[in-house]
Design an enzyme around this catalytic site. Sequence first.
Site, mmCIF file in Angstrom:
data_model
loop_
_atom_site.group_PDB
_atom_site.id
_atom_site.type_symbol
_atom_site.label_atom_id
_atom_site.label_comp_id
_atom_site.label_asym_id
_atom_site.label_seq_id
_atom_site.Cartn_x
_atom_site.Cartn_y
_atom_site.Cartn_z
ATOM 1 N N SER A 29 0.862 -1.177 0.000
ATOM 2 C CA SER A 29 0.000 0.000 0.000
ATOM 3 C C SER A 29 0.901 1.230 0.000
ATOM 4 C CB SER A 29 -0.938 -0.052 1.205
ATOM 5 O OG SER A 29 -1.879 0.983 1.141
ATOM 6 N N HIS A 80 -2.907 -1.110 -3.149
ATOM 7 C CA HIS A 80 -4.011 -0.163 -2.947
ATOM 8 C C HIS A 80 -3.735 1.073 -3.777
ATOM 9 C CE1 HIS A 80 -4.558 -1.972 1.346
ATOM 10 N NE2 HIS A 80 -4.969 -2.786 0.395
ATOM 11 N N ASP A 96 -4.349 -4.484 6.183
ATOM 12 C CA ASP A 96 -4.710 -5.409 5.113
ATOM 13 C C ASP A 96 -3.496 -6.283 4.796
ATOM 14 O OD1 ASP A 96 -6.053 -6.673 3.082
ATOM 15 O OD2 ASP A 96 -5.724 -5.084 1.596
#
Lengths: 203, 281
Positions: free
Chosen positions: A19, A46, A139
């Site tokens: 991310s 992401h 995540d």
Amino acid sequence: MTAADPAQGPIHAFAIGCSAGGLNALHAILPELPEGFPAPVVVVAHLGANDGGNMAAALRRDCRLPVVEAEERLPAQAGTVYIAPPDYHLLMEADHTFSLSADAKVLNARPSIDVFMESAAEAWGRSLAAILLTGANADGAAGMAAVKANGGLCIVQDPDGATAPEMPDAAIALGAAHWIAQPDRIAFLMISLCRGRGGGFPE
Amino acid sequence: MPGRASNLHAIELDLFLEALARRHGYDFRGYARASLRRRAAGLAIKLGCATVAELIPRLLYDDSLLPEVLSGLSVPVTEMFRDPSVFKAIREQLVPVLATYPRINIWQAGCATGEEVYSLAILLEEVGLLHKTQIYATDINDQALAKAEEGIFPAKLIEKYTENYLKAGGTKALVAYFSLGYGFAKIDAAIKQRISFAHHNLVSDGVFCEVNLVVCRNVLIYFDRQLQDRVLGLFDTSLSRGGFLCLGTKENLAFSAAANAFQPVDASLRLYRKRQGVPPP
């Protein structure tokens, strides 16, 4: 040696999640992979809904491997870097083809690293290595745990030095890291793992 | 090879789908398994079952469970004017053609909770075509259909959708199509009256009318190739000559048996037009 022991058998597929700060970390890894790399590399990052193409383009310039967006129902092929399309979840089917889903966000993310890694863990089992890089949320930790539970190998970026340590920290806290490494070591590990992982952590 | 747990999950899911198909006639066996597995696992948790296998006896013996199961397996997630560029292309490229027809029939397959079909109706209202349009909005999930027919959304979401609406070429204020109260927004009756909501199962039901446009976005991604081919065949049959097909932006017609029946209007937006004179596959 138990069935879940990571120290056996070669790796046939790689899943990478990242991310915040991920693009730089990917740049330290993916361009080092040689042409004809014998496994597919699937990247779930992401991104904003419109950034996907940009990331693929940025990586494509520097990689020797082809970098493409993962498409539904197409097989993951060795020697190719696949990027999860923005605003969809990416999943791996048992026959090693990609699926997409527009289901709700998971941990506020779509694509979700957990969603991909959990499905990849089921599909590839012990022949999967999952790599979790820098990121500012949790995540990927559950996904890494699923990879480990299915006998796969888990590499986590060293939080010390990561742009955002939260993501690797969360995976380590869950006990889902076999190895912890700096990004500039990870490509070397990936290449070694394709030949087998009997020797444990390569020095 | 996948681990033991994975095999177990696959067996459980197969048995669950078999039970659902044979006991209730809803056949999800042609759905792509990876996301279905997540949905089934979510459903098990929601219904207080430790495993998907535990759902099976309840599915077999408790008929009242079916609506919730169908709802859980077809988790509808949608927003208004998702992918604004698609709606812009419909406005700019399809509307001029549709405007020449005396009557316009549209089928939205998989309408879920209605956000997309209302987006389409608002678009048609703004270009002055809604009065001669009939939209059939269908879904397998009766709970979602009931919500769609209500047309009530959290007012906050309408604000969020406004950005999409404007990017899609909207010419007014999105909120102008709703009446507001108590934090909710209800779609105007004038928009809703041109839409018929109906239960339809793409897996097992046939074509029910001839239409000029089929909109089916982010439904085929859940199907395996064989089921995708069946459904694209249905759309082909349902479309009149020169009719349009609008799929989700990541749905790929190229590898389908029906690919030859359509030509791209805008391939990147997955807007297609049925070729003239090619028989269905």
